[in-house]
Design an enzyme around this catalytic site. Structure first.
Site, PDB file in Angstrom:
ATOM      1  N   ASP A  61     142.318  26.722 -53.578  1.00 17.76           N
ATOM      2  CA  ASP A  61     142.734  25.426 -54.135  1.00 17.76           C
ATOM      3  C   ASP A  61     143.206  24.545 -52.987  1.00 17.76           C
ATOM      4  O   ASP A  61     143.426  25.030 -51.869  1.00 17.76           O
ATOM      5  CB  ASP A  61     143.884  25.624 -55.145  1.00 17.76           C
ATOM      6  CG  ASP A  61     143.995  24.470 -56.140  1.00 17.76           C
ATOM      7  OD1 ASP A  61     144.255  23.334 -55.702  1.00 17.76           O
ATOM      8  OD2 ASP A  61     143.838  24.699 -57.347  1.00 17.76           O
ATOM      9  N   GLY A 116     142.731  15.211 -65.314  1.00 18.00           N
ATOM     10  CA  GLY A 116     143.965  14.733 -65.934  1.00 18.00           C
ATOM     11  C   GLY A 116     143.738  14.396 -67.389  1.00 18.00           C
ATOM     12  O   GLY A 116     142.630  14.591 -67.909  1.00 18.00           O
ATOM     13  N   CYS A 139     134.805  17.386 -73.899  1.00 19.40           N
ATOM     14  CA  CYS A 139     134.537  15.958 -73.636  1.00 19.40           C
ATOM     15  C   CYS A 139     133.052  15.695 -73.441  1.00 19.40           C
ATOM     16  O   CYS A 139     132.640  14.543 -73.318  1.00 19.40           O
ATOM     17  CB  CYS A 139     135.303  15.478 -72.402  1.00 19.40           C
ATOM     18  SG  CYS A 139     137.034  15.170 -72.747  1.00 19.40           S
ATOM     19  N   TYR A 179     134.141  11.620 -67.230  1.00 21.08           N
ATOM     20  CA  TYR A 179     134.539  13.030 -67.082  1.00 21.08           C
ATOM     21  C   TYR A 179     133.572  13.923 -67.858  1.00 21.08           C
ATOM     22  O   TYR A 179     133.112  14.955 -67.361  1.00 21.08           O
ATOM     23  CB  TYR A 179     135.978  13.166 -67.604  1.00 21.08           C
ATOM     24  CG  TYR A 179     136.525  14.569 -67.711  1.00 21.08           C
ATOM     25  CD1 TYR A 179     136.891  15.291 -66.578  1.00 21.08           C
ATOM     26  CD2 TYR A 179     136.712  15.166 -68.958  1.00 21.08           C
ATOM     27  CE1 TYR A 179     137.416  16.570 -66.687  1.00 21.08           C
ATOM     28  CE2 TYR A 179     137.243  16.431 -69.081  1.00 21.08           C
ATOM     29  CZ  TYR A 179     137.591  17.136 -67.940  1.00 21.08           C
ATOM     30  OH  TYR A 179     138.112  18.408 -68.063  1.00 21.08           O
ATOM     31  N   LYS A 220     148.528  15.778 -70.241  1.00 21.96           N
ATOM     32  CA  LYS A 220     147.771  15.589 -71.481  1.00 21.96           C
ATOM     33  C   LYS A 220     148.745  15.375 -72.636  1.00 21.96           C
ATOM     34  O   LYS A 220     149.955  15.581 -72.488  1.00 21.96           O
ATOM     35  CB  LYS A 220     146.897  16.811 -71.713  1.00 21.96           C
ATOM     36  CG  LYS A 220     145.918  16.970 -70.568  1.00 21.96           C
ATOM     37  CD  LYS A 220     144.865  17.976 -70.877  1.00 21.96           C
ATOM     38  CE  LYS A 220     143.562  17.497 -70.300  1.00 21.96           C
ATOM     39  NZ  LYS A 220     142.415  17.856 -71.101  1.00 21.96           N
ATOM     40  N   ALA A 221     148.178  15.023 -73.802  1.00 22.32           N
ATOM     41  CA  ALA A 221     149.017  14.593 -74.928  1.00 22.32           C
ATOM     42  C   ALA A 221     150.147  15.577 -75.298  1.00 22.32           C
ATOM     43  O   ALA A 221     151.297  15.142 -75.435  1.00 22.32           O
ATOM     44  CB  ALA A 221     148.136  14.303 -76.140  1.00 22.32           C
TER      45      ALA A 221
END
Ligand code: NAD
Length: 316
Positions: A33, A77, A119, A145, A188-189
């Site tokens: 990463d 994101g 998505c 995305y 996120k939400a």
């Protein structure tokens, strides 16, 4: 012989949970990463810092006789980020995805996992019947995305065909849980709503949209179980991983408010809401024996206190 596993995106939310599960299962893991996990130390036997957009760094990351690769690295994101960083997503995630699958092919990797997303599907009306995996085509994702993920899926399938790599592609539902981003614009939400409710002293929070958008959310432990089930299966085609529990954003706020034991009155404001509804089939992943354990309320009962604690530390 112990299998050697490479996890790209091992410093991120889902990647760090996946690494820990793989190590617990007895695999040898190298995590890669740009950064190490933010909240707890990785259990990976090796952790390499590398920018996978760079071909030479990707080549170094993939060298080392790895049997399996899990590719979760992405410039990523929530809706706020997805709608404001289109070119970053298209450039960065595409470079990462092409470099990693190309180096996997050059290094003779046997099995390759790609993290894709629901998505890739088009917007839906509330109450429409479930979309199954093939309904991603004709393609019409509502954001870049989703298009990047579709391209990445196709690249992995093409490399799989040409180089004889066994491919596994999961289209993840919205995932939440401890150690997920909760602040800074990429959250996120579920994490954003947990944070706003934890911060609220007057019972009010602001939330995007009108609260009617329908979503489903999967707890990170369940998602990691689904990833492992898919990897152990013989399903080579893209596969949805999610739950069958659907809620409106308004209901999500209420569930978090119940967990927090607060009375909350959301003020609905305009913002990037995303699609109106998502309703897709989990029949294929469930054919592997996968079944999510956590209801949304049970998962949030674990996630909310973690975010509340982060907030206290952040503010102290
Ligand atoms: P995350 O942002 O926490 O993890 C992604 C990781 O990729 C980060 O640690 C980041 O540093 C790393 N990364 C970014 N650019 C890099 C680069 N150039 N080189 C090396 N590493 C780089 O996101 P996450 O929620 O853990 O998501 C993991 C994967 O699952 C992503 O591919 C994401 O698109 C997909 N996904 C996530 C969700 C969700 O709800 N979280 C839903 C659908 C799909």
């Amino acid at each position: 012989m112990i299998k050697r596993i490479l996890v790209c995106g091992a410093g991120g939310f889902i990647g760090s949970h996946l690494v820990n599960k793989l190590v617990e299962e007895g695999f040898y893991v190298r995590g890669v990463d740009l950064k190490e996990p933010e909240w707890s130390k990785s259990k990976a036997q090796e952790f390499m810092l590398a920018d996978l957009r760079e071909t030479d760094q990707a080549a170094e990351a993939l060298s080392g006789d790895f049997d399996h690769v899990y590719q979760l690295a992405a410039d990523m994101g929530g809706m706020g980020f997805i709608h404001s960083a289109e070119t970053e997503i298209m450039r960065n995630s595409m470079l990462i995805n092409l470099n990693v699958i190309d180096q996997a092919a050059r290094n003779g990797v046997e099995k390759y996992f790609l993290a894709s997303s629901v998505c890739v599907y088009r917007d839906m009306q509330i109450g429409e019947s479930e979309l199954s995996e093939i309904d991603a085509y004709p393609a019409n994702p509502d954001n870049e995305y989703g298009w990047e993920k579709l391209y990445a899926e196709r690249a992995v399938l093409a490399y799989g065909r040409e180089f004889g790599i066994s491919t596994r592609i999961a289209r993840f539902q919205n995932c939440y849980g401890p150690e997920g981003t909760w602040l800074g614009g990429r959250e996120k939400a579920p994490a954003a709503i947990c944070r706003k409710i934890a911060e609220s002293t007057n019972g009010q929070i602001e939330a995007w949209g009108d609260g009617t958008a329908v979503r489903s959310f999967i707890f990170v432990d369940d998602l990691v179980t689904g990833i492992r089930k898919l990897m152990e299966s013989d399903i080579e085609e893209p596969t949805n991983i999610g739950t069958r529990e659907y809620v409106s954003v308004q209901e999500l706020v209420q569930i978090v408010a119940n967990v927090a034991d607060k009375k909350i009155e959301p003020q609905w404001i305009s913002g990037p809401v995303g699609v109106q509804s998502r309703n897709f089939s989990n029949d294929v992943i469930e054919s592997t024996g996968f079944k999510p354990i956590y209801s949304l309320a049970a998962g949030l009962a674990i996630t909310y206190p973690w975010i509340e604690e982060q907030l206290l530390t952040f503010n102290s």
